[in-house]
Design a protein around this motif. Sequence first.
Motif, mmCIF file in Angstrom:
data_model
loop_
_atom_site.group_PDB
_atom_site.id
_atom_site.type_symbol
_atom_site.label_atom_id
_atom_site.label_comp_id
_atom_site.label_asym_id
_atom_site.label_seq_id
_atom_site.Cartn_x
_atom_site.Cartn_y
_atom_site.Cartn_z
ATOM 1 N N SER A 224 4.310 11.958 11.326
ATOM 2 C CA SER A 224 4.126 11.861 9.885
ATOM 3 C C SER A 224 5.253 11.015 9.290
ATOM 4 N N ILE B 285 6.104 9.209 5.620
ATOM 5 C CA ILE B 285 5.712 9.045 4.219
ATOM 6 C C ILE B 285 6.359 7.776 3.665
ATOM 7 N N PRO C 274 3.231 9.001 -2.698
ATOM 8 C CA PRO C 274 3.458 9.262 -1.277
ATOM 9 C C PRO C 274 2.191 8.983 -0.466
ATOM 10 N N ASP D 106 0.947 8.933 3.735
ATOM 11 C CA ASP D 106 1.297 9.254 5.119
ATOM 12 C C ASP D 106 0.678 8.226 6.060
ATOM 13 N N LYS E 281 0.602 8.476 9.369
ATOM 14 C CA LYS E 281 0.216 9.079 10.645
ATOM 15 C C LYS E 281 -1.207 8.688 11.027
ATOM 16 N N GLU F 94 8.519 6.971 16.366
ATOM 17 C CA GLU F 94 7.402 7.151 15.437
ATOM 18 C C GLU F 94 6.152 6.405 15.900
#
Length: 86
Positions: A12, A14, A25, A27, A29, A69
């Motif tokens: 995740s 942001i 915001p 995300d 992901k 990430e």
Amino acid sequence: MKVGDRVRVRTSVIVYHHPEHRNQPFDLKGMEGELKAVLRDWNGRPISANFPFQVQFGNKFRAHLQADELEVVEPANSEEPAGTAA
């Protein structure tokens, strides 16, 4: 990971600079994009960037991310020539 690899954001993350969700915001992901640059030096001098992987998502959106990430979905130069899959 190397430039040209197709990567996916696996954690995740942001961000607030996505063009369709400006100042809200968003995300990242699960999003996939192409690794455009790995920042290791600036004007010939080595640097230690906090977010060295620059990923292009679509035409208008880029983000700088960390190695943990991202995951490689498809390597840039496939070992197997096209059309020879069994």
